[in-house]
Write an enzyme that holds these catalytic residues in place. Structure first.
Site, PDB file in Angstrom:
ATOM      1  CD  GLU A   4      -2.966   1.660   0.161  1.00 43.63           C
ATOM      2  OE1 GLU A   4      -3.002   1.078  -0.262  1.00 43.63           O
ATOM      3  OE2 GLU A   4      -2.318   2.761   0.043  1.00 43.63           O
ATOM      4  NE  ARG A  21     -23.983   8.600  -7.922  1.00 43.83           N
ATOM      5  CZ  ARG A  21     -23.066   7.673  -7.011  1.00 43.83           C
ATOM      6  NH1 ARG A  21     -22.127   6.819  -7.194  1.00 43.83           N
ATOM      7  NH2 ARG A  21     -24.049   7.324  -5.668  1.00 43.83           N
TER       8      ARG A  21
HETATM    9  P1  ADP Z   1     -11.023   0.450  -3.983  1.00 46.08           P
HETATM   10  O1  ADP Z   1     -12.368   0.550  -4.124  1.00 46.08           O
HETATM   11  O2  ADP Z   1     -11.164  -0.141  -5.867  1.00 46.08           O
HETATM   12  O3  ADP Z   1     -10.590  -0.665  -3.343  1.00 46.08           O
HETATM   13  P2  ADP Z   1      -9.544   1.861  -3.052  1.00 46.08           P
HETATM   14  O4  ADP Z   1      -9.188   3.427  -3.526  1.00 46.08           O
HETATM   15  O5  ADP Z   1     -10.560   1.861  -2.362  1.00 46.08           O
HETATM   16  O6  ADP Z   1     -10.219   1.202  -4.438  1.00 46.08           O
HETATM   17  O7  ADP Z   1      -8.224   1.600  -2.774  1.00 46.08           O
HETATM   18  C1  ADP Z   1      -7.054   1.685  -4.039  1.00 46.08           C
HETATM   19  C2  ADP Z   1      -5.585   1.251  -2.600  1.00 46.08           C
HETATM   20  O8  ADP Z   1      -4.470   1.463  -3.480  1.00 46.08           O
HETATM   21  C3  ADP Z   1      -5.898   2.520  -1.924  1.00 46.08           C
HETATM   22  O9  ADP Z   1      -4.985   3.104  -0.474  1.00 46.08           O
HETATM   23  C4  ADP Z   1      -4.624   3.454  -2.844  1.00 46.08           C
HETATM   24  O10 ADP Z   1      -3.625   4.191  -2.026  1.00 46.08           O
HETATM   25  C5  ADP Z   1      -3.398   2.494  -3.075  1.00 46.08           C
HETATM   26  N1  ADP Z   1      -2.610   2.352  -4.105  1.00 46.08           N
HETATM   27  C6  ADP Z   1      -2.950   3.578  -5.295  1.00 46.08           C
HETATM   28  N2  ADP Z   1      -1.586   3.103  -5.992  1.00 46.08           N
HETATM   29  C7  ADP Z   1      -0.498   2.263  -5.849  1.00 46.08           C
HETATM   30  C8  ADP Z   1       0.108   1.768  -6.112  1.00 46.08           C
HETATM   31  N3  ADP Z   1       1.303   2.362  -7.018  1.00 46.08           N
HETATM   32  N4  ADP Z   1       1.285   0.947  -4.723  1.00 46.08           N
HETATM   33  C9  ADP Z   1       0.789   0.408  -3.597  1.00 46.08           C
HETATM   34  N5  ADP Z   1      -0.995   0.919  -3.701  1.00 46.08           N
HETATM   35  C10 ADP Z   1      -1.740   1.597  -4.273  1.00 46.08           C
END
Ligand code: ADP
Length: 588
Positions: A166, A416
């Site tokens: 993350e 929406r």
């Molecule tokens: P979803 O609803 O599809 O689960 P979210 O926005 O809730 O999407 O979660 C996506 C997560 O992925 C976020 O916590 C974001 O910070 C993380 N994230 C995005 N890009 C990366 C990356 N390159 N490496 C690791 N984590 C990432």
């Protein structure tokens, strides 16, 4: 003079003999333990005499064979050779190195050692960490939002070891700040409220509500698994309220509301499971995935930038991309937007990490990206921040929207995109939500964002008045227009509509003071396009073939919501496909 020197020399000898004989440890063998890479303890036995660390034996370790060997060979030797705890960690095995050092520290503390003295210079040693840290698990998940955490839990439930990467310092992504409405056809909750519904209706509304651009097979997977996945979340401890409601743009009363505020319930539930199983699920925050690696056509590893090293996380079975959407990446919005006026200066409901990283990762290994121009806006942004917070609507049925003239301009139960398009046509793309105290029986009643109406009024984020006339004065709209808008709405409540805007979703009249108003503008909310997947959550390449070893789930994927996502469909989407991706990845 000579005598004095002799006496001094004798004294010096006596002193140095005394310091040579200083007792550093209580002789014996001592055990120490510290959690290693998979959360399982590394246990060591350290043997000391009064002055020296004599031997360090590793009694137990479940570190990754091969990758951790160097740490087990070098760290104990370095500690004994230097008679110090200030040793460098081993490149490629930082976690194991740190676990060994911590375990030896614990053992030496039991032997009565002066740990501070032994650790002198340690801070510098820690800075010189590995160039690349090699980690390995059955499944590597990128992203710790709802989709990624569901995938991790489901992979673990199906027998896999998991690494979650993350990039932010905390988990939750957009999921944790979402309105959290979860659409599922649920006779147990809907029938007592007299709501007729069916899987077929949910399918049709999703498909047609997305202008038939979604993949029917993915939509079917979504609507059929929405309730079982809700029950799965409940089995993990998640609590939903008994009542269902119609969420903005949801078109039907099948939205479930978590007991906990916003999306915290989903994330806390999944994280509790991960915490309970941290021996086999490793979560690394502050760790941004930057590259995917393939061998013989199969995705085998993720490279990431961690807080103090580069990490190469190998997925023995599979890698799952769950990085969310790109709503907060203005450049990508400008690049892909074909439908809306420029989105450059439009704010977003998203968290800062919603920058679409998964798209580039997937493209690196040949994935097909679809529907990127489909960007969802909501007419529900805070004019100052773009956030959904401060939104005073409770359910679709019991509120209207008026523009700066105090006039209604759209079916407030519509899709929406329809509502947002209509809002763009109003002066300053600005509207007021107007409703009455049926929605807020007391000043302590909360909106969907855990804010009481009392605090919103106090902070000037909502307006309250005892009459519509007074409310019009407070929000500076024509009082006659506002009264006429409410009167027309109340009439339609009596007949059940459709009214002249085509509105059919009604419940109670707006007739019980105090009345409330809250300002809203368009805001970027959800990116509906993304990585192409099949119903097993496998990623599809530009030639239509499955990319072995690669799955994707959640907002980073495309092909489900078409041109418009129904309100309340994102939470089932991310959890249904996250769960599928995790189970299938574990079964590879
Ligand atoms: P979803 O609803 O599809 O689960 P979210 O926005 O809730 O999407 O979660 C996506 C997560 O992925 C976020 O916590 C974001 O910070 C993380 N994230 C995005 N890009 C990366 C990356 N390159 N490496 C690791 N984590 C990432």
């Amino acid at each position: 003079m000579k005598r004095v020197v002799q006496i001094l020399l004798v004294l010096l000898l006596v002193f140095s003999a005394a310091s040579c004989g200083e007792k550093l440890y209580t002789p014996g063998s001592y055990e120490g333990a510290a959690p290693g890479i998979h959360g399982k303890d590394v246990i060591v036995e350290v043997t000391v005499d009064e002055k020296e660390i004599k031997e360090i034996r590793i009694l137990q370790n479940e570190e990754t064979p091969g990758l951790s060997d160097a740490a087990f060979e070098r760290i104990p030797k370095a500690i004994i050779d230097g008679q110090t705890l200030a040793v460098d960690t081993v490149a490629g095995a930082t976690y194991t190195s740190k676990a060994i050092i911590a375990a030896v520290t614990e053992a030496l503390a039991a032997a009565g050692a002066d740990i501070a003295a032994l650790s002198e210079g340690k801070a510098e040693a820690d800075v010189v960490t590995a160039a690349t840290e090699n980690l390995e698990a059955d499944v590597v998940v990128i992203g710790a939002g709802g989709a990624g955490l569901s995938a991790a839990v489901s992979a673990h439930q199906n027998g896999a070891t998991v690494i979650i990467l993350e990039k932010m310092p905390q988990v939750g992504g957009n999921t944790i700040i979402s309105g959290a409405a979860y659409n599922a056809v649920d006779p147990e909750r809907q029938e007592p409220l007299g709501i007729e519904d069916s899987i077929e209706k949910h399918f049709t509304q999703t498909y047609e509500g997305g202008d038939k651009l979604g993949e029917p097979v993915l939509i079917r997977t979504l609507v059929e698994n929405a309730l079982p996945t809700l029950h799965w979340m409940e089995s993990l401890g998640m609590e939903f309220r008994d009542e269902v409601f119609t969420v903005l743009g949801g078109l039907w009363p099948r939205a479930h509301k978590p007991v906990k505020p916003l999306g915290t319930g989903y994330i806390e539930t999944l994280m509790a499971y991960i915490e309970d199983n941290k021996d086999r699920i490793l979560l690394l925050t502050d760790t941004r995935a930057t590259d995917l690696y393939k061998r013989d056509g199969r995705v085998i590893a993720v490279q990431a930038t961690g807080p103090d090293s580069t990490i190469l996380a190998q997925g023995k079975k599979a890698v799952i991309i769950a990085t969310g959407g790109f709503g907060n990446d203005v450049e990508k919005r400008e690049k892909y937007n074909e439908i809306w006026p420029s989105l450059k200066n439009i704010k977003s409901t998203n968290h800062p990490g919603a920058t679409g990283d998964g798209l580039a990762l997937a493209e690196m290994v040949g994935a097909d990206l679809i529907g990127l121009e489909q960007i969802q806006l909501l007419p529900m942004g805070d004019p100052n921040t773009g956030s959904l917070a401060g939104n005073i609507e409770q359910g679709v049925e019991n509120r209207i929207f008026v523009n700066k003239d105090g006039k209604r301009f759209v079916d407030e139960g519509a899709r929406r995109d329809v509502m947002t398009n209509a809002l763009f046509e109003q002066e300053d793309s600005f509207m007021w939500i107007v409703l009455d105290s049926n929605n807020y029986p007391t000043m302590d009643t909360k909106n969907n964002f855990n804010e009481t109406i009392g605090e919103l009024v106090e902070q000037g984020r909502a307006y309250m008045a005892d009459s519509l006339e007074e409310l019009a004065g407070k929000i500076d709209v024509d009082p006659e227009n506002l009264k006429a808008a409410v009167a027309e709405f109340n009439q339609a409540v009596e007949t059940g509509g459709p009214d002249r805007f085509g509105r059919t979703l009604f419940d109670k009249k707006i007739d019980t003071p105090p009345y409330y108003a809250g300002a809203r503008t368009p805001t970027v909310h959800h990116t509906m396009g993304g990585i192409k997947i099949n119903e097993s959550a496998q990623v599809i390449d530009t030639e239509g073939k499955v990319i072995p070893g690669l799955y994707a789930a959640g907002e980073t994927t495309g092909g489900i919501h078409g041109a418009n996502r129904l309100g309340g469909n994102a939470l089932p989407d991310i959890h249904v496909f996250g769960r599928i991706a995790g189970a299938n990845a574990a079964a590879e």
